[in-house]
Design an enzyme around this catalytic site. Structure first.
Site, mmCIF file in Angstrom:
data_model
loop_
_atom_site.group_PDB
_atom_site.id
_atom_site.type_symbol
_atom_site.label_atom_id
_atom_site.label_comp_id
_atom_site.label_asym_id
_atom_site.label_seq_id
_atom_site.Cartn_x
_atom_site.Cartn_y
_atom_site.Cartn_z
ATOM 1 N N SER A 50 39.708 -0.238 -25.663
ATOM 2 C CA SER A 50 38.475 0.500 -25.360
ATOM 3 C C SER A 50 37.762 0.821 -26.680
ATOM 4 O O SER A 50 38.317 0.630 -27.766
ATOM 5 C CB SER A 50 38.822 1.809 -24.646
ATOM 6 O OG SER A 50 39.561 2.641 -25.536
ATOM 7 N N ASP A 83 37.395 -3.517 -23.594
ATOM 8 C CA ASP A 83 37.295 -2.787 -22.330
ATOM 9 C C ASP A 83 36.042 -1.894 -22.375
ATOM 10 O O ASP A 83 35.813 -1.181 -23.357
ATOM 11 C CB ASP A 83 38.566 -1.927 -22.182
ATOM 12 C CG ASP A 83 38.726 -1.334 -20.798
ATOM 13 O OD1 ASP A 83 38.150 -1.866 -19.831
ATOM 14 O OD2 ASP A 83 39.459 -0.317 -20.679
ATOM 15 N N HIS A 84 35.230 -1.945 -21.325
ATOM 16 C CA HIS A 84 34.031 -1.098 -21.198
ATOM 17 C C HIS A 84 33.130 -1.077 -22.435
ATOM 18 O O HIS A 84 32.818 -0.003 -22.969
ATOM 19 C CB HIS A 84 34.419 0.340 -20.834
ATOM 20 C CG HIS A 84 34.992 0.452 -19.459
ATOM 21 N ND1 HIS A 84 34.235 0.442 -18.323
ATOM 22 C CD2 HIS A 84 36.283 0.546 -19.047
ATOM 23 C CE1 HIS A 84 35.015 0.518 -17.253
ATOM 24 N NE2 HIS A 84 36.265 0.576 -17.658
ATOM 25 N N GLU A 142 29.979 -5.524 -14.792
ATOM 26 C CA GLU A 142 30.331 -4.578 -13.724
ATOM 27 C C GLU A 142 29.099 -4.277 -12.883
ATOM 28 O O GLU A 142 28.026 -4.002 -13.404
ATOM 29 C CB GLU A 142 30.885 -3.265 -14.310
ATOM 30 C CG GLU A 142 31.151 -2.239 -13.197
ATOM 31 C CD GLU A 142 31.975 -1.030 -13.653
ATOM 32 O OE1 GLU A 142 32.859 -1.201 -14.504
ATOM 33 O OE2 GLU A 142 31.701 0.070 -13.143
ATOM 34 N N GLY A 199 42.077 7.241 -14.661
ATOM 35 C CA GLY A 199 42.882 8.454 -14.782
ATOM 36 C C GLY A 199 43.915 8.594 -13.683
ATOM 37 O O GLY A 199 44.035 7.744 -12.794
ATOM 38 N N HIS A 232 39.198 -2.183 -11.718
ATOM 39 C CA HIS A 232 39.458 -1.119 -12.706
ATOM 40 C C HIS A 232 40.195 0.015 -11.993
ATOM 41 O O HIS A 232 40.281 0.044 -10.766
ATOM 42 C CB HIS A 232 38.133 -0.608 -13.278
ATOM 43 C CG HIS A 232 37.582 -1.528 -14.326
ATOM 44 N ND1 HIS A 232 37.502 -1.174 -15.652
ATOM 45 C CD2 HIS A 232 37.123 -2.797 -14.239
ATOM 46 C CE1 HIS A 232 36.992 -2.190 -16.335
ATOM 47 N NE2 HIS A 232 36.754 -3.189 -15.492
ATOM 48 N N SER A 235 45.835 1.829 -11.786
ATOM 49 C CA SER A 235 47.183 2.409 -11.936
ATOM 50 C C SER A 235 47.665 2.896 -10.579
ATOM 51 O O SER A 235 46.880 3.405 -9.769
ATOM 52 C CB SER A 235 47.154 3.561 -12.940
ATOM 53 O OG SER A 235 47.189 3.036 -14.260
ATOM 54 N N ASN A 275 43.213 -3.775 -14.085
ATOM 55 C CA ASN A 275 43.239 -2.899 -15.257
ATOM 56 C C ASN A 275 44.194 -1.719 -15.094
ATOM 57 O O ASN A 275 44.066 -0.939 -14.140
ATOM 58 C CB ASN A 275 41.829 -2.336 -15.505
ATOM 59 C CG ASN A 275 40.916 -3.338 -16.163
ATOM 60 O OD1 ASN A 275 41.203 -4.533 -16.187
ATOM 61 N ND2 ASN A 275 39.812 -2.858 -16.714
HETATM 62 P P1 13P Z 1 43.683 3.425 -14.871
HETATM 63 O O1 13P Z 1 43.214 4.731 -15.381
HETATM 64 O O2 13P Z 1 43.877 3.444 -13.380
HETATM 65 O O3 13P Z 1 44.921 2.931 -15.542
HETATM 66 O O4 13P Z 1 42.533 2.340 -15.139
HETATM 67 C C1 13P Z 1 42.348 1.782 -16.415
HETATM 68 C C2 13P Z 1 41.102 0.989 -16.518
HETATM 69 O O5 13P Z 1 40.435 0.683 -15.550
HETATM 70 C C3 13P Z 1 40.701 0.573 -17.871
HETATM 71 O O6 13P Z 1 39.465 -0.086 -17.887
HETATM 72 O O1 G3H Z 2 38.611 2.659 -19.566
HETATM 73 C C1 G3H Z 2 39.518 3.470 -19.528
HETATM 74 C C2 G3H Z 2 40.761 3.283 -20.258
HETATM 75 O O2 G3H Z 2 41.754 4.055 -19.639
HETATM 76 C C3 G3H Z 2 40.633 3.566 -21.738
HETATM 77 O O3 G3H Z 2 40.580 4.919 -22.003
HETATM 78 O O4 G3H Z 2 38.781 5.335 -23.728
HETATM 79 O O5 G3H Z 2 40.722 6.881 -23.464
HETATM 80 O O6 G3H Z 2 40.991 4.621 -24.468
HETATM 81 P P1 G3H Z 2 40.239 5.479 -23.486
HETATM 82 ZN ZN ZN Z 3 37.985 0.617 -16.535
#
Ligand code: 13P
Ligand code: G3H
Ligand code: ZN
Length: 359
Positions: A50, A83-84, A142, A199, A232, A235, A275
């Site tokens: 990220s 990521d993002h 996205e 989260g 995304h 988890s 993800n």
């Molecule tokens: P989680 O918070 O569900 O692990 O998702 C992570 C994610 O989408 C990172 O881009």
């Molecule tokens: O996109 C979400 C991921 O969990 C990354 O989180 O920006 O705290 O590294 P972060």
């Molecule tokens: Zn994400």
């Protein structure tokens, strides 16, 4: 083995009907845990960073860690993914540092908080795709805003995502708009909104179709069977990890993540990248808490980090096995990015829409 682009990896996954977990990395211990799991299961791997990870470790350190991983595990194809990404600058600087794939998240404006309109999303994503493809790098876009169908909010628990209330329409990707978006932007993969959020606190109960809208995935898959979708917020926040974390002094209130069986249904209908960050954090944090509370005299950081790496490795192995990624590494020969660039220029990777909907 050379690094692999996201496009090549997800094409392989689609051909062989499996999904690939994308694990977030910030430090050496996470790289070691994930790579050990990939090697133990012969899995290709997506390591994603990220913007927060890049500023935590620093671009140079991150790049060198990945070089280390490649040298340690020459048989494992590694995709390094942004990521993002919030704007073109973030995506291009990632490419400068060896990323083989970038996410241009144009569902939000560059502040990563304000929901963007469709036109903005198309224009910023197409801009990134045009540049990234020139050098063979893949792009994830996205469409729709990640957030909870229970609360109607972006759920910025980890500091991520939309602020304020979101409408039902914003929270669910529209399948027809997805077709237009992919055609207009030529993204290699599309993150879709269907009720998942970042989260630990995703759902206040075991999710059903009302709050985890997998029908969106199925509808998009029907229109674009060749599209690689990204889930995304995937988890699972396993009950046993919540208990382990709380047993050793943690204070996580009861929560539900995305059940593995729902992810498997997604994979059946075109989800190729899954993800996962929160589960990895939780596995490591629970292991660290255990050492801290059972051996209060301990002060060698390695005594905390070694069980954390093992816990992460076990979690990642389980995901590689569940998603069908295990055993696939040996079947893949990475295509150099220069060759990927030629393929893009020749139109090889132009979007394909189902025949019935192509008119
Ligand atoms: P989680 O918070 O569900 O692990 O998702 C992570 C994610 O989408 C990172 O881009
Ligand atoms: O996109 C979400 C991921 O969990 C990354 O989180 O920006 O705290 O590294 P972060
Ligand atoms: Zn994400």
């Amino acid at each position: 083995m050379a690094r692999i682009s996201l496009r090549q990896l997800l094409d392989h996954a689609a051909e062989r009907h499996y999904g690939v977990p994308a694990f977030n990395i910030n430090n050496m211990e996470q790289v070691l845990g994930i790579m050990a799991a990939a090697a133990a299961t012969d899995s290709p791997v997506i390591l994603q960073a990220s913007r927060g990870a890049r500023s935590y470790a620093g671009d140079v350190m991150l790049a060198k860690m990945i070089e280390g991983a490649e040298a340690m595990y020459p048989d494992i194809p590694i995709c390094l993914h942004q990521d993002h990404g919030n704007d073109a600058g973030t995506c291009l600087s990632a490419i400068q540092h060896g990323f083989t794939s970038v996410m241009m998240d144009g569902s939000l404006r560059a502040d990563a908080k304000t929901p963007a309109d469709y036109e903005y999303n198309v224009s910023v994503t197409r801009h990134v795709t045009e540049m990234a493809h020139l050098v063979g790098v893949s792009v994830e876009g996205e469409l729709g805003v990640l957030g909870s169908l229970e609360t109607g909010k972006g759920e910025a628990e980890d500091g991520h995502g939309a602020e304020g209330a979101l409408s039902h329409d914003q929270l669910l990707t529209d399948p027809d708009q997805a077709v237009a978006f992919v055609r207009e932007t030529k993204v290699d993969a599309l993150a879709v909104a269907m009720g998942t959020s970042h989260g630990a606190h995703k759902f206040s109960r075991k999710p059903d179709g009302a709050i985890l809208a997998l029908h969106v995935i199925r509808a998009i898959h029907e229109k674009m069977p060749a599209l690689h979708m990204v889930m995304h917020g995937s988890s699972s926040v396993p009950q046993e990890l919540q208990e382990e974390f709380n047993r050793f002094g943690g204070e996580m209130t009861q929560t539900w993540g995305v059940p593995l069986e729902e992810i498997l249904t997604g994979i059946k209908y075109g989800v190729r990248k899954v993800n996962i960050d929160t589960d990895c954090r939780l596995a490591m944090a629970a292991a660290i808490r255990k050492v801290a509370s059972t051996n209060k005299a301990e002060f060698d950081p390695r005594a905390f980090m070694k069980p954390a790496i093992t816990a992460l490795k076990d979690l990642c192995k389980a995901r590689f096995e569940a998603f069908g990624t295990a055993g696939q590494a040996a079947r893949i020969m990475p295509i150099p990015l220069s060759q990927m660039a030629r393929h893009y220029a020749a139109g090889t990777y132009d979007p394909v829409v189902a025949v019935a909907n192509a008119a």
